[in-house]
Design an enzyme around this catalytic site. Structure first.
Site, mmCIF file in Angstrom:
data_model
loop_
_atom_site.group_PDB
_atom_site.id
_atom_site.type_symbol
_atom_site.label_atom_id
_atom_site.label_comp_id
_atom_site.label_asym_id
_atom_site.label_seq_id
_atom_site.Cartn_x
_atom_site.Cartn_y
_atom_site.Cartn_z
ATOM 1 N N LEU A 1 -6.612 11.525 8.256
ATOM 2 C CA LEU A 1 -5.343 11.899 7.617
ATOM 3 C C LEU A 1 -4.238 11.905 8.664
ATOM 4 C CD1 LEU A 1 -6.388 14.763 5.144
ATOM 5 C CD2 LEU A 1 -5.600 12.463 4.562
ATOM 6 N N GLU B 1 -5.982 3.335 7.550
ATOM 7 C CA GLU B 1 -7.365 2.855 7.635
ATOM 8 C C GLU B 1 -7.429 1.326 7.640
ATOM 9 O OE1 GLU B 1 -10.080 4.913 5.071
ATOM 10 O OE2 GLU B 1 -11.801 3.753 5.764
ATOM 11 N N HIS C 1 -18.354 5.629 4.203
ATOM 12 C CA HIS C 1 -17.244 6.553 4.053
ATOM 13 C C HIS C 1 -15.954 6.059 4.685
ATOM 14 C CE1 HIS C 1 -15.146 10.277 3.517
ATOM 15 N NE2 HIS C 1 -15.009 10.476 4.816
ATOM 16 N N PHE D 1 -14.702 21.751 12.178
ATOM 17 C CA PHE D 1 -15.139 20.440 11.710
ATOM 18 C C PHE D 1 -16.083 19.853 12.754
ATOM 19 C CE2 PHE D 1 -13.238 17.431 8.425
ATOM 20 C CZ PHE D 1 -13.295 18.375 7.422
ATOM 21 N N GLY E 1 -0.438 4.637 -0.079
ATOM 22 C CA GLY E 1 -1.101 5.888 0.294
ATOM 23 C C GLY E 1 -0.288 6.557 1.390
ATOM 24 N N THR F 1 -17.375 17.278 1.069
ATOM 25 C CA THR F 1 -16.642 17.373 2.327
ATOM 26 C C THR F 1 -17.468 17.971 3.471
ATOM 27 O OG1 THR F 1 -14.731 18.372 3.426
ATOM 28 C CG2 THR F 1 -15.654 19.590 1.599
ATOM 29 N N GLU F 2 -17.137 17.502 4.698
ATOM 30 C CA GLU F 2 -17.685 18.109 5.903
ATOM 31 C C GLU F 2 -17.293 19.584 5.987
ATOM 32 O OE1 GLU F 2 -17.674 15.457 9.139
ATOM 33 O OE2 GLU F 2 -17.036 16.989 10.554
ATOM 34 N N ARG G 1 -15.372 7.849 13.951
ATOM 35 C CA ARG G 1 -14.208 8.698 13.724
ATOM 36 C C ARG G 1 -14.634 10.148 13.524
ATOM 37 N NH1 ARG G 1 -11.844 11.024 9.298
ATOM 38 N NH2 ARG G 1 -13.200 9.971 7.818
ATOM 39 N N GLY H 1 0.852 -1.191 0.000
ATOM 40 C CA GLY H 1 0.000 0.000 0.000
ATOM 41 C C GLY H 1 0.879 1.228 0.000
ATOM 42 N N ALA I 1 -0.330 6.312 4.696
ATOM 43 C CA ALA I 1 0.190 5.442 5.763
ATOM 44 C C ALA I 1 1.361 4.616 5.253
ATOM 45 C CB ALA I 1 -0.920 4.535 6.294
ATOM 46 N N GLY I 2 1.219 4.030 4.082
ATOM 47 C CA GLY I 2 2.280 3.192 3.532
ATOM 48 C C GLY I 2 3.534 3.995 3.241
ATOM 49 N N HIS J 1 -20.856 8.750 5.720
ATOM 50 C CA HIS J 1 -20.700 10.209 5.651
ATOM 51 C C HIS J 1 -22.060 10.809 5.327
ATOM 52 C CE1 HIS J 1 -19.282 14.181 4.580
ATOM 53 N NE2 HIS J 1 -18.090 13.858 5.043
ATOM 54 N N LEU K 1 -18.014 12.121 -2.488
ATOM 55 C CA LEU K 1 -17.975 12.838 -1.219
ATOM 56 C C LEU K 1 -18.131 14.349 -1.387
ATOM 57 C CD1 LEU K 1 -17.244 12.968 1.846
ATOM 58 C CD2 LEU K 1 -14.854 13.041 1.140
ATOM 59 N N ARG L 1 -20.571 12.731 12.766
ATOM 60 C CA ARG L 1 -21.081 12.193 11.498
ATOM 61 C C ARG L 1 -22.199 11.174 11.669
ATOM 62 N NH1 ARG L 1 -15.383 11.732 8.136
ATOM 63 N NH2 ARG L 1 -15.255 13.968 7.782
ATOM 64 N N ASP M 1 -7.666 -5.447 0.472
ATOM 65 C CA ASP M 1 -6.848 -6.618 0.129
ATOM 66 C C ASP M 1 -5.904 -7.037 1.263
ATOM 67 O OD1 ASP M 1 -7.903 -6.567 -2.595
ATOM 68 O OD2 ASP M 1 -6.673 -4.783 -2.848
ATOM 69 N N GLN N 1 -18.522 3.854 9.232
ATOM 70 C CA GLN N 1 -18.997 5.239 9.218
ATOM 71 C C GLN N 1 -19.643 5.587 7.874
ATOM 72 O OE1 GLN N 1 -16.291 8.963 9.149
ATOM 73 N NE2 GLN N 1 -17.199 8.933 11.195
#
Lengths: 560, 325
Positions: free
Chosen positions: A381, A364, A340, A113, A12, A240-241, A375, A10, A14-15, A228, A238, A272, A207, A226
């Site tokens: 993020l 995630e 979401h 937020f 993204g 956004t909030e 959350r 992965g 985190a990866g 949204h 989406l 949310r 995966d 969750q």
């Protein structure tokens, strides 16, 4: 066979953050991803990233808001660590090159937020995920590592309770390959494509989580899904909030600002789960709008004025115009809740460690748990970066002392054999038909509101689909970029995870955060103040429970 | 109440290198609502008609940059291009892979050339160890400094611009619009310390190959306007280095010609751009032009009202001085 010390699956946020930390610790690192890193779903995050940087704000308030938002299911030691890391994390991303929105005095701009006591969400217009993804990829690009771009993960190799590597295939050549590793970090993101209406990308199919579950990793709190509140009606894209943070309001078909009945103090900026249930209730009780794509409510931005809408919510303007044919400067946006975020994932501690030696998870795909039952916007993020780094550090430290991995030829054969069978059948089940039925099942029987009868029915249907998956057929015989094979692999992964959601939701006879049982509408702290663990057994998921960690805050009723 | 649908014909480029000698087009017909995105239609073709149809896609909301392709000969994101207007424009929908990148299979291209040029512009902050980052806090950045990025942070690296660019097609060494827009993003970044080096490094063979056709700006789904960013880079490059390149000398010569006479002197422009030796090299072409249209090569007298032209130049020079950073 390829060999590396640390393999991150992965790419993204985190990866990438895990990879950077492991590289900085001196390890030989490989990143394996089915997408080019800049195409990761992290880039779709819009609203922002939380850090209590304002003078009036405090880390303690961020901790409290997160604990309350989690409906007291978040582990408070993990949340304290998480919120303390927020400021340094955001500042580091700015130093890496991220282009944030700014105040006139040159400092990082912040917006309000949902569920937050202060405006503490730092942002880059309404494309904060993209800005962070660019900044991190630019920084990571200055380091030495191996990128396996557009490779699909098929198996984790675990023997004697310890990781030895992975098996994956290169989409471009169709070749399967073993990649031996002392430690593996799962950072493959969410699995929102289990649901029909989702804000998630098509690639969000869980995966890495499914592959980890397959070799005995515990999954935690999978029943907490969750929704949204504001997904575009037809496409589920989406909104956004941040649109509500900037002053957007919700109205039903009678023109009533209905949130005043559900969250009289903070209205549209309630948590949310609260806003999503309010919208579903309005529509179910006949106060919504109706159309060819089902019931919906209106999100209004018109009163904010053209200048503000077009400068602060640039992408939202484009989405509304291009995907719904709506101009939000002059018209309301039709919205309805969509899946979401997955609070659940591979169970880890603060260091990203799982119950399998050498296996780590972050972002995630993982569940630490800091989000508990729900959350807060702006915390995901931050989670990718804080715990991506921790998992990278821990995976590097483990790899430094772990014995060399042992991969056998049989590992590759065992991974490849079933996939070959899918392609050699003269007839069988179609992956996209199974996927559609799974999505409809999850939407209908394990959606925003749940009850015993529905969940039981949903479980039977998911198990029937898993039976049918035994006869999955891949029609495409080409070795080059065979997305039909990827479809089959992904739907198999998702069906495993769908079962853990439904089983966990059926067992949890209470309502907490995003898990709303109409037959058990109250939170039940005496029985259910605990995390669900799901482990793969011969007859499906085996559930067990572990306590929630408390430090300073006792559970109270959650009112917004 | 179901929506009204239309029968839409999709002619889709198909090529599998493992079994096809040459690409072919396959027709699929679907009933779709006019506002259906092309991507949604292609995914329906995969689900309902032909699971071997191969394409890249992920977010379906114009943020991941995966699904750029040619729709009726224009480089577009399939996810945000709707069926109805394309049918009206063309009667059918021709879907082909992006250009300027080799086809791997069907609509999937090998993006190696695109990413190689991206990597070559050093797409990261270049820092000076003598100028450390502020400890424990962000670099301050004024609203004006943020605005100098223009729309470049919106780039999703979809490569639609790279596909549309004729300069990339003519010269594979040309970095292409995305890489140059990315370069611009670092050249205006107050945190970066290599602005001049970046501008000097990109000049030979890079910046001045751009033909200013603006097809990249037309193709860009995120309004990054790469051709305008390339123009900005050209101005900055001349400011740093003066007119030392063939391309920059041409631009400056052009400007001086107009200021002097209000008209181009083609002969003079060749000398200004290529030097006397360059003029000799282009003598043959000059003779051919002279035979056909001798007036082109004659040095024109200043046009009537040249004073007004010069006033415009003076005003622009004055304005540049005022807004110079």
């Amino acid at each position: 066979m390829q060999r590396h010390e640390v393999v991150v699956v992965g790419a993204g946020l985190a990866g990438q953050r895990a990879a950077l930390a492991a590289i900085q610790a001196g390890r030989d690192v490989a990143v394996v991803s089915k997408l080019h890193p800049l195409r990761s779903h992290s880039g779709a995050a819009q609203g922002g990233i939380n850090a209590a940087l304002g003078k009036e704000d405090s880390v303690d308030t961020h901790i409290y808001d997160t604990v309350k938002g989690s409906d007291y299911l978040g582990d408070q030691d993990a949340i304290e660590f998480f919120c303390r890391e927020a400021g340094p994390t955001v500042v580091q991303m700015e130093h890496f090159g991220t282009i944030f929105s700014r105040n006139p005095d040159g400092t990082l701009a912040r917006r309000a937020f949902g569920g937050a006591g202060f405006p503490r969400t730092i942002y880059a217009a309404d494309r904060t995920g993209l800005a962070l993804l660019q900044g991190l990829w630019e920084r990571l690009g200055t380091e030495q590592f191996t990128l396996y771009e557009e490779w699909d993960l098929t198996n984790l190799v675990v023997r004697d309770g310890r990781v030895h590597g992975i098996v994956a295939f290169d989409r471009r050549s169709g070749a399967f390959e073993e990649i031996a590793a002392r430690s593996v970090v799962i950072a493959t993101g969410p699995f929102g494509r289990l649901y029909g209406r989702t804000t998630n990308a098509h690639s969000c199919t869980g995966d890495g989580i499914a592959v980890a579950y397959d070799v005995g990793a515990y999954l935690k709190d999978m029943e907490f899904v969750q929704f949204h509140p504001t997904a575009l009606l037809e496409s589920g894209i989406l909104i956004t909030e941040g649109a509500r943070g900037e002053g957007g309001i919700l109205k039903n078909a009678a023109g009533e600002r209905f949130m005043s009945r559900y969250a009289p103090h903070v209205l549209e900026l309630a948590s949310r789960d609260v806003v999503s249930r309010a919208i579903v209730t309005e529509v179910a009780e006949g106060r919504g709008f109706t159309g060819p794509y089902g019931g919906y409510v209106h999100l209004e931005l018109m009163h904010l004025g053209k200048e503000k809408v077009e400068s602060r919510l640039q992408e939202i303007v484009d989405y509304s115009r291009n995907f719904a044919g709506i101009d939000p400067v002059t018209e309301p946006i039709p919205v309805y809740p969509g899946q979401h975020y997955m609070m659940g994932g591979v169970s880890t501690n603060i260091r990203g460690e799982t119950n399998i030696r050498g296996l780590f998870a972050a972002g995630e795909a993982a569940c630490v748990s800091i989000h508990g039952a729900n959350r807060l916007g702006g915390n995901s993020l931050l989670e990718t970066l804080v715990f991506g780094k921790e998992a990278g550090i821990a995976a590097a430290a483990y790899a430094e002392t772990a014995p060399a991995p042992e991969m056998h030829a049989a590992d590759l054969d065992a991974a490849v054999a079933p996939l070959r069978a899918w392609s050699s059948r003269p007839d069988g089940e179609d992956p996209s038909a199974l996927r559609t039925e799974m999505q409809e099942t999850m939407e209908r029987y394990a959606g925003i509101y749940r009850n015993e009868a529905d969940l039981l029915e949903g479980l039977q249907r998911i198990r029937a689909l898993r039976q049918r998956f035994q006869r999955i057929r891949v029609v495409d015989q080409s070795k080059v970029y065979n997305v039909n094979l990827t479809d089959a692999l992904e739907v198999g992964h998702m069906l495993q995870l769908a079962e853990t959601i439904v089983v966990g939701a059926y067992a949890r006879t209470e309502s907490r955060g995003a898990h709303a049982r109409t037959d058990y509408p109250k939170r039940d702290d005496a029985r259910w103040m605990r995390h669900t663990l799901a482990q793969k057994g011969p007859q499906g998921p085996v559930l067990s429970y572990i306590p929630v960690t408390y430090t300073r805050w006792d559970p109270t009723e959650r009112v917004y | 109440m179901p929506e009204e649908t239309v029968a839409a014909a999709f002619d889709v480029y198909r090529f599998d290198p493992a079994k096809d000698r040459a690409p072919r087009y396959q027709r699929y017909t679907l009933d779709v609502a006019p506002h259906t995105p092309i991507l949604t239609a292609l995914l329906r073709i995969r689900a309902e008609l032909d699971p071997t149809l191969t394409l890249r896609y992920s977010c379906r909301s114009a943020i991941c940059g995966s699904c750029a392709m040619q729709v009726n000969a224009k480089s577009r994101l399939a996810c945000e291009t709707q069926v109805g207007p394309e049918l009206e424009r063309n009667g059918r929908i021709v879907v082909e892979p992006m250009r300027n990148q080799p086809v791997l299979r069907d609509l999937v291209v090998d993006q190696e050339p695109f990413w190689r040029h991206y990597d070559e512009i050093e797409p990261h902050l270049i820092l000076d160890p003598k100028r450390p980052m502020p400890e424990g806090r962000e670099n301050p950045m004024t609203t004006e400094e943020v605005e100098r990025f223009k729309e470049t942070p919106r780039c999703i690296a979809c490569a639609a611009c790279f596909s549309a660019c004729p300069a990339v097609e003519a010269d594979p060494g040309f970095p292409g619009p995305m890489a140059l827009a990315k370069l611009y993003r670092f050249v205006v970044d107050p945190r970066d310390t290599a602005h001049q080096d970046r501008l000097l490094a990109i000049q030979p063979g890079g910046l001045w190959t751009c033909l200013r056709c603006h097809l990249c700006t037309e193709a860009c789904p995120k309004d990054v306007r790469p051709s305008e960013r390339i123009r900005d880079l050209k101005e900055m490059a001349i400011a740093v280095q003066g007119a030392t390149e063939h391309g920059s000398r041409h631009a400056v010569g052009f400007k001086e010609n107009i200021r002097e006479r209000g008209l181009l002197s083609e002969a003079k422009l060749v000398r200004q751009t290529s030097g006397v030796a360059g003029m000799v090299g282009q003598l043959g072409q000059g003779v051919r032009i002279y035979r056909k249209k001798p007036e082109i090569l004659k040095s024109p007298h200043a046009i009537e009202g040249i004073e007004e032209v010069r006033k415009i130049y003076d005003a622009l020079d004055h304005q540049d001085e005022e807004t110079a950073p």
